[in-house]
Design a protein around this motif. Sequence first.
Motif, short mmCIF file in Angstrom:
data_model
loop_
_atom_site.label_atom_id
_atom_site.label_comp_id
_atom_site.label_asym_id
_atom_site.label_seq_id
_atom_site.Cartn_x
_atom_site.Cartn_y
_atom_site.Cartn_z
N ALA A 282 43.42 91.06 7.20
CA ALA A 282 42.38 91.84 7.65
C ALA A 282 41.14 91.92 6.55
O ALA A 282 40.12 91.68 7.14
N LEU A 283 41.44 91.83 5.36
CA LEU A 283 40.23 92.05 4.34
C LEU A 283 39.87 90.62 4.18
O LEU A 283 38.79 90.20 3.92
N ARG A 284 40.87 89.69 4.19
CA ARG A 284 40.20 88.14 4.27
C ARG A 284 39.44 87.83 5.49
O ARG A 284 38.53 87.02 5.08
N GLY A 285 39.80 88.38 6.67
CA GLY A 285 38.75 88.23 7.63
C GLY A 285 37.52 88.79 7.59
O GLY A 285 36.57 88.22 7.92
N GLN A 286 37.48 89.97 6.75
CA GLN A 286 36.19 90.66 6.49
C GLN A 286 35.59 89.88 5.47
O GLN A 286 34.32 90.11 5.61
N HIS A 287 36.20 89.35 4.41
CA HIS A 287 35.15 88.67 3.44
C HIS A 287 35.06 87.44 3.27
O HIS A 287 34.06 86.91 2.60
N TYR A 288 36.20 86.77 3.54
CA TYR A 288 36.07 85.11 3.64
C TYR A 288 35.07 84.58 4.64
O TYR A 288 34.85 85.02 5.65
N LYS A 290 34.64 81.68 7.49
CA LYS A 290 35.32 81.03 8.60
C LYS A 290 35.57 79.52 8.43
O LYS A 290 34.32 78.80 8.14
N GLU A 308 42.95 98.64 -1.50
CA GLU A 308 42.83 99.63 -0.30
C GLU A 308 43.14 100.98 -0.98
O GLU A 308 42.54 101.93 -0.50
N THR A 319 29.55 94.25 -4.97
CA THR A 319 28.47 93.52 -4.16
C THR A 319 27.75 92.34 -4.87
O THR A 319 28.05 92.39 -6.01
#
Length: 577
Positions: A282-288, A290, A308, A319
């Motif tokens: 989930a965090l990878r999908g949010q920050h990495y 594609k 978390e 940031t």
Amino acid sequence: MMDAIRWDFSFDVVVAGSGAAGMSAALTSHFEGLEVLIVEKAARMGGSTAVSGGAVWIPLNADSAGAGHPDSHEEVWEYLSGTVGEASPADMKRAFLRAGPAMYDYMASREAFKLAARTYSPDYYPDLPGAAMGGRALDPVEFDGRKLGKRFRELRDPLREFLVLGGMMVNITDVHHLLGAGRSPKSFLHGARLVLRYWADRLRGYHRGTRLLLGNSLAAQLFHSVVRQGVPYWLESPIRAIHQDGWGRVLGVAVERRGAVVNIQARRGVVIATGGFPWNEALRGQHYPKPTGPWSMAPRDNEGQGIELALAAGAAMGTGHVSPAFWAPVSILERREGGPLRYPHLVWDRAKPGLIAVDASGKRFVNESASYHEFVKAMYGADPAPAIPAYLVCDHDFIEKWGLGLALPGGRPRRHLIDAGYLIRGDSLEDLARRLGLDAAALSATVKRYNDMAKDGVDWDFGKGGTAYNRYLGAPGHLPNPCLGPLAKPPFYAVRVYAGDIGTACGISVNEHAQALTAEGATIPGLYVVGNDMQSVMGGAYPGPGITLGPGLTFGWVAGRHLARAYSQQHQQENQS
């Protein structure tokens, strides 16, 4: 009510995580007179450090001049300004440069570890002002794992890619000697000593060789110091919650241990050092960017729990970073048993003469001898689409001399890699292109242009071999360019590489004392975050080898010292009242 918590245990400091940053915080707190407990989620100590290359980047360290590279604050600041710039706050960079050398002296004087400055190791952008050709990167010295006694099994094993004969650690120097054992008496003796030591270890009952190198040596040295100092540690004990009072001050933690959850009071504070979130989908999908996938070289335990929990305690993510992770191209062997085996293409094969990287169009897109971080950045930035996967391509002579990923050189068996689909073999470039699903004419044209440039020793397209760092990783003595050589002799080979990482770069925002910050910039009393859980002081840039371990050790030390000062100030106030 938080004041109604029943504390099962009480310590001054609880450190979650046992990598370099966590053990640095724990040892420093202990050396400063505090009572410390380390809680580790995994069954073994060492975290990401134990499976890393082990380099530690500490500019201005006391050994750089002796290694032939006297350093200055002006030079390193100019270099960081050119590589990191505004991706990291100036006060954090200053804190690192101020504390790093002091941490090194402090830990070395207490025999927590022993490192050696590299006499030649260019920073990753050696043409930029302020870059150094050596001295800033330090390596752990060889460590005898037998010093750990029965606790040797409690140290995390290194990556299989750092092992030969099923359990013997080797470094680049060892590999050169082993490959040259049939040609040089000196290399034969070197290799023979290694092998005899290894088999002696196995005959004594050790599950692997006890000659420890790279990050495994650093983790072992710190672990040995933890044991020697009597610092308690709990394995298989993940942190589950952070307890706070009504004003937000951290009181302690809840930890799962032996099937039950226990509450541990942390009278002075909690240090989070759980290794970042490379395995948190989930965090990878949010920050990495594609595409992304399960391609990390970090331990599977690094699932972001520490981040978390810090967020739940009121902390904020940092940031401004230029990259969310520290990248590395990774090839993957899908095994029938034991799951996938990942290989990081860091420093061994990509820069050698006779290898190219191509995208789905069959064209080159990158300087193959660039740093692993820059290589993956180029994968993501390829036009018209990310080069994921990309393909590392070589010929017969290259693979026999240098190998390719998991395919070892010198005629070693590789049929199993071909059968598994890891290594792709083609009798001709056209055959290889067909097996890879690439345009044969495009791949042939790419190789022809590359071979023409290799004759002159200049890569006009991407500059392979154009910097001191490139040439440092090339083939010594190969002229006119140690990184350029033709792909000419069939059969030809390739492996697919993906946008992997060696850890995350974005994490919890902290101040120069490693105290966790809220979104408004206020400190959360009693909460410290270090290592890959902390927003990288490099802002996601990668100036040189060891820029994760160097800051990890440093800010772990900073956290421990700050905890001790806060403890001392409180006692002074109590005595005065």
